[in-house]
Design an enzyme around this catalytic site. Structure first.
Site, mmCIF file in Angstrom:
data_model
loop_
_atom_site.group_PDB
_atom_site.id
_atom_site.type_symbol
_atom_site.label_atom_id
_atom_site.label_comp_id
_atom_site.label_asym_id
_atom_site.label_seq_id
_atom_site.Cartn_x
_atom_site.Cartn_y
_atom_site.Cartn_z
ATOM 1 C CB ALA A 1 14.379 -2.510 6.876
ATOM 2 C CB SER A 2 9.083 -2.488 8.549
ATOM 3 O OG SER A 2 9.124 -3.870 8.639
ATOM 4 N NE ARG A 3 15.065 2.220 4.233
ATOM 5 C CZ ARG A 3 14.734 2.952 3.287
ATOM 6 N NH1 ARG A 3 14.140 2.495 2.155
ATOM 7 N NH2 ARG A 3 15.372 4.217 3.002
ATOM 8 C CD GLN A 4 10.348 2.635 0.486
ATOM 9 O OE1 GLN A 4 10.551 3.733 0.677
ATOM 10 N NE2 GLN A 4 11.295 1.986 -0.434
ATOM 11 C CD GLU B 1 11.048 -6.579 7.962
ATOM 12 O OE1 GLU B 1 11.964 -7.209 7.517
ATOM 13 O OE2 GLU B 1 11.270 -5.240 8.253
ATOM 14 N N GLY C 1 0.891 -1.079 -0.025
ATOM 15 C CA GLY C 1 0.029 0.059 -0.048
ATOM 16 C C GLY C 1 0.886 1.259 -0.012
ATOM 17 N N GLY D 1 6.660 2.015 10.694
ATOM 18 C CA GLY D 1 6.601 0.752 9.831
ATOM 19 C C GLY D 1 6.132 -0.351 10.646
#
Lengths: 324, 288
Positions: free
Chosen positions: A87-90, A287, A49, A284
């Site tokens: 890395a759940s970073r966006q 993960e 998303g 984020g």
């Protein structure tokens, strides 16, 4: 015989590359001829998303509708580097870069509006729905489109970057601040073990996820349900079956993942505690949503049959062996 | 080699004539849920495909005076939803319901399930437990053979080049008879059977077993009857203790059969579970 058990798993997870590694996202914002704003980022939409949430961030920062944001990503020829969709970073990293770029473009537009409207200062101006106006005298206004007319050849464009704050850990002592921010989540499940066949069925589940701030609650729930399914697959189904370094289960015929019939109806609990360094508070969760699920299931199996299983996936053969 | 021709048979005669003409150069296709994958992986390389999916004669479930006849091109969905097949045949309907996914069940056929001779074919154990007869046809005529005898080896069926499986027949079940089924799959849909067990029993008022037939899936090269376990159970009273004892007997049989295989430990243990579920279901159906 069918035996039931309940289990809980609780985790915290550091998002981003971490450990002092440069974690950089760049974003560009550009005013278009028609007064819309284009956002350029090298962030990848992988079903999580990103396109939706990042468009929302830009729209919010610019006071525009989401329809007035042209979101361009994934094309490396025209977009700056925003790092990986990993890395759940966006949402946090690239979201921050977009917010900075959108705010910088807005400031630039306001400056141009001051010139064009021949005002003395930018104090007391408001930007809303693609117009800049004097707050105390709203009819004194100019639209983004009118401003864009002066820059047809060379559109107004800004680039910003966001760098996450992490420090390397001391190799000797393990001390440091390797990640920022951290995300927390908890999962509870009820399972049923068929002691005759070894089949484990997950019959109920609840997942609570700290999100900082949910920019789009429906998408958050989608990620939570997807994460639950992945964690459950990891816990009781998915097996590469490596034999001498080769994957024996190399297709979805035998690499089993959960189907809709295997998924229980789970209850999602979104926990909001806005993160001060995050875009509108959002952290984020890509993960983190899957991590507590398998531990919860393995704990529930222990509760049901009194045997502690320490290897995933917990397939029926392992259950029957453990029960012997 | 490429497929040169696809013949859409309008009736049984056209299918049989085409098969007789092209013989080993041809392959039959009904639902295509297995052969299309084999074609894609170049496991089979026919020149001619003979499509029998619209042959009316092969697509019917018939209830005759003393027996039931199911056409080879009848889909799993049709069996699962059939009102003609009463609840005593629940084991067969259940086996059909547990095949793959709705899409596969809408296309896949019972004839295809039999003729692929997969060890894990879901509908084979109940058909074996029903002591089914296979009706085989060619331009030369019709022959009837016990289903079990059609299985030569994994993936190998005893059909001549110009023969097709026309239908499967079994005796109607009486009031004191019923068919149970239990499948052990690793998930709830799209699961290949690790073990399938189907039990057809006849019991009297005292729960004494007058007749029993057990069909097994995924416990050999193809679907099998468990005849020594059947002999062990026949004429005994089916109380819970004896069912447990029978399950242990079956376990020892499976241990012998799977000797040397890595699946032995798990399958011989878990088959007790599927067997007990299937036989209990059959008893319940009779009592209901």
């Amino acid at each position: 015989m069918k035996k039931r058990g309940k289990g809980v798993g609780i985790i915290f997870y550091g998002t981003g590359y971490g450990n002092g590694f440069p974690d950089i996202s760049k974003a560009e914002a550009e005013l278009q001829d028609d007064g819309k704003v284009a956002i350029y980022v090298g962030a990848t939409e992988v079903g999580q998303g990103a396109k939706t949430v990042m468009t929302q961030i830009a729209a919010e920062a610019l006071g525009l509708k989401v329809e007035d944001i042209i979101f361009i990503n994934e094309d490396t020829m025209v977009t700056p580097d925003s790092g990986t969709a990993a890395a759940s970073r966006q949402s946090y990293n690239t979201g921050n870069a977009i917010k900075k770029a959108a705010e910088a473009l807005k400031a630039l537009i306001v400056d141009k509006a001051v010139d064009k409207m021949k005002l003395n200062t930018n104090i007391g101006l408001k930007v809303e729905n693609g117009n800049v106006f004097v707050k105390t005298f709203p009819s004194r206004k100019i639209s983004f489109k009118e401003i864009a007319e002066d820059y047809k050849e060379n559109p107004l464009k800004v680039e910003e970057e966001f760098i996450a704050q992490t420090t390397e850990m001391d190799e000797e002592t393990g001390q440091g601040a390797p990640y920022w921010p951290y995300t927390f989540s908890a999962c509870g499940v009820e399972i049923e073990v068929d002691t005759e066949t070894g089949i484990v069925e997950v019959i109920d589940g609840v997942l609570a996820q700290d999100v900082g701030k949910a920019l789009n609650p429906k998408l958050v729930e989608g990620q939570m349900e997807g994460g639950f399914a992945m964690g459950m697959g990891y816990g009781i189904f998915e097996n590469l079956n490596l034999k001498k370094g080769k994957m024996k289960n190399n297709s979805f015929t035998n690499y089993i993942i959960p189907t809709a019939l295997d998924m229980p109806d789970i209850k999602n609990v979104i926990v909001e505690d806005p993160e001060s360094t995050a875009p509108y508070g959002a952290k984020g969760i890509g993960e983190p949503v899957m991590i507590p699920v398998a531990p919860a299931i393995l704990n529930a199996i222990h509760d049901a049959i009194g045997v502690r299983i320490t290897e995933t996936p917990v397939t029926p053969d392992k259950i029957l062996k453990a029960l012997k | 080699m490429k497929i040169k021709e696809v013949i859409k048979a309008k009736d049984l005669n056209e299918a049989l004539l085409s098969l007789d003409k092209y013989r080993d150069k041809s392959k039959l296709i009904a639902g295509g849920t297995d052969i299309v994958i084999d074609l894609k992986h170049k496991k089979v390389l026919p020149e001619v495909l003979i499509d029998i999916s619209d042959v009316e004669e092969l697509s019917q479930i018939k209830i005759e005076e003393s027996y039931v006849e199911i056409g080879a091109a009848v889909t799993f969905t049709k069996i699962e939803k059939s009102k003609k097949l009463d609840n005593r045949l629940k084991g067969l309907k259940e086996a059909s319901r547990l095949v793959g996914s709705p899409q596969i069940r809408n296309l896949g056929t019972i004839g295809g399930n039999i003729c692929n001779v997969s060890p894990a074919a879901d509908t084979v154990p109940p058909l074996l437990a029903l002591d089914s007869i296979a009706v085989v046809m060619s331009v030369e005529g019709k022959r009837e053979v016990p289903l079990q005898e059609l299985f030569l080896d994994k993936g190998k069926i005893d059909l001549k080049e110009n023969e097709l499986l026309h239908s499967i027949k079994f005796s109607k079940l009486q009031k004191n008879q019923a068919l149970g089924f239990s499948k052990l799959g690793l998930r709830k849909a799209l699961a290949i059977s690790r073990i399938a067990t189907s039990v057809c029993i006849e019991i009297d008022e005292d729960n004494r077993c007058k007749e029993i037939r057990i069909g097994s899936g995924a416990l050999g090269k193809y679907g099998l009857r468990e005849k020594s376990t059947e002999d062990f159970i026949r004429d005994k009273i089916l109380d819970e203790n004896f069912i447990e004892e029978s399950a242990r007997f079956l376990k020892s049989e499976i241990e012998k059969r799977l000797e040397g295989r890595s699946s032995k430990e798990f399958k011989s243990e878990a088959v007790m579970g599927t067997f007990k579920k299937a036989i209990r279901e059959a008893i319940q159906l009779i009592k209901a």
